[in-house]
Scaffold this active site. Structure first.
Site, mmCIF file in Angstrom:
data_model
loop_
_atom_site.group_PDB
_atom_site.id
_atom_site.type_symbol
_atom_site.label_atom_id
_atom_site.label_comp_id
_atom_site.label_asym_id
_atom_site.label_seq_id
_atom_site.Cartn_x
_atom_site.Cartn_y
_atom_site.Cartn_z
ATOM 1 N N ARG A 70 0.830 -1.195 0.000
ATOM 2 C CA ARG A 70 0.000 0.000 0.000
ATOM 3 C C ARG A 70 0.868 1.249 0.000
ATOM 4 O O ARG A 70 1.977 1.261 0.493
ATOM 5 C CB ARG A 70 -0.902 -0.026 1.241
ATOM 6 C CG ARG A 70 -1.981 1.034 1.274
ATOM 7 C CD ARG A 70 -2.969 0.727 2.384
ATOM 8 N NE ARG A 70 -3.977 1.777 2.511
ATOM 9 C CZ ARG A 70 -3.930 2.750 3.391
ATOM 10 N NH1 ARG A 70 -2.906 2.825 4.233
ATOM 11 N NH2 ARG A 70 -4.883 3.658 3.459
ATOM 12 N N LYS A 139 6.979 -5.706 11.896
ATOM 13 C CA LYS A 139 6.024 -5.981 10.823
ATOM 14 C C LYS A 139 6.210 -7.406 10.316
ATOM 15 O O LYS A 139 7.289 -7.784 9.869
ATOM 16 C CB LYS A 139 6.185 -4.993 9.666
ATOM 17 C CG LYS A 139 5.167 -5.238 8.544
ATOM 18 C CD LYS A 139 5.196 -4.157 7.489
ATOM 19 C CE LYS A 139 4.223 -4.474 6.350
ATOM 20 N NZ LYS A 139 4.135 -3.422 5.338
ATOM 21 N N ARG A 275 2.119 7.320 17.181
ATOM 22 C CA ARG A 275 3.016 8.370 17.657
ATOM 23 C C ARG A 275 4.070 7.794 18.586
ATOM 24 O O ARG A 275 3.788 6.883 19.365
ATOM 25 C CB ARG A 275 2.224 9.437 18.400
ATOM 26 C CG ARG A 275 1.389 10.323 17.503
ATOM 27 C CD ARG A 275 0.450 11.202 18.283
ATOM 28 N NE ARG A 275 1.110 11.881 19.409
ATOM 29 C CZ ARG A 275 0.452 12.536 20.360
ATOM 30 N NH1 ARG A 275 -0.872 12.570 20.329
ATOM 31 N NH2 ARG A 275 1.091 13.144 21.322
#
Length: 284
Positions: A70, A139, A275
């Site tokens: 993406r 990830k 964040r």
């Protein structure tokens, strides 16, 4: 010790076909040793031939030279290091909202069935799987959903990339102007004996079942399963337009709910970053 890269991978193509074909007529399994992108290949076939190329197919690429995710991100793929495949099929849901989330739920539940404990495989809205353990968050996998139309026919291609063997951060691609990616995780960090063929055997048939359920019922039945693996719930997030707030799960349509200074917002299309806060990895 890593397997010998010259040893052919024994893909479970026949077993997958036997499991899926009875519920998905016309289904085929195809394995290619190398290709630019499995998603791009299925899209090329459909756009060139239309309905005659719309039969359901699972296209597995042992190696991709131009895999993509993406927002234009690259996905590096070497033989045996990661599982990369695309599933293409006609799909006609009443509402497409939340499709990538349903795919992620299916993958996570297939790779790590829930036993009531805290899951190690978490879902980062809208299309990533994260591996969470004592080493932090990394990830594990990415999902790319693309659609094309030919008259009334709508064809969807679900692209999946799952890291199987541990990779160095230098092996991951970045896009100029975007934040550095989350460090890579690998399925073998969680299941040391897992390989690409075993991973495919675990996820393929359940993914088809999930897509068929999504076509009939939409995202709502998946909402609770997403919540059980939601990596962002209760965390500060930053949207692509700079808006900041606190993530509060997802709605029945898969929209990310973010409490901002202006109130609760339902986010349906945005890049989300976590964040930087003490005790957590940097923004992804």
């Amino acid at each position: 010790m890593s397997p010998d890269p010259t040893t052919p991978i024994r893909w479970p193509a026949e077993a997958i076909w036997e499991a899926v074909a009875p519920v998905l007529p016309g289904f085929t399994v195809e394995v290619l040793p190398q290709i630019d992108s499995s998603n791009s290949e299925l899209m090329r076939r459909f756009r060139a031939a239309g309905p005659t190329a719309a039969e359901p197919v699972l296209l597995v690429a042992e190696q991709q030279s131009a895999g993509r995710g993406r927002m234009g991100r690259g996905w590096q793929s070497r033989v045996g290091d990661s599982l990369t495949f695309s599933l293409g099929l006609p799909l006609q849901p009443a509402d497409w909202s939340g499709l990538s989330l349903a795919v992620g739920i299916s993958l996570a539940d297939s790779l790590e069935p829930s036993h009531g404990g805290q899951p190690h495989i978490r879902l980062k809205w809208p299309n990533d799987l994260w591996l969470t353990d004592a080493r932090g968050e990394r990830k594990l996998a990415g999902i790319l959903v693309e659609t094309a139309s030919w008259g009334e026919l709508r064809y969807v291609v679900i692209g999946v990339g799952i890291n199987i063997r541990p990779l160095a951060l230098a092996d991951t691609a970045t896009v100029p102007g975007q934040a550095a990616p989350l460090p890579p995780g690998a399925l073998q960090d969680l299941f040391p004996e897992m390989d690409v063929a075993q991973a495919l055997a675990q996820v393929a048939a359940p993914l088809v079942q999930a897509l068929q359920a999504f076509e009939l019922f939409g995202f709502a039945p998946f909402q609770a399963r997403f919540a059980a693996r939601d990596a962002l719930a209760g965390r500060a997030v930053r949207l692509s337009d700079g808006t900041e707030g606190m993530a509060h799960g997802v709605g029945e349509n898969g929209a990310l709910l973010v409490h901002t200074a202006a109130g609760m917002q339902a986010i349906t299309s945005s890049e989300v970053s976590v964040r930087p806060v003490t005790g957590h990895p940097p923004a992804c």
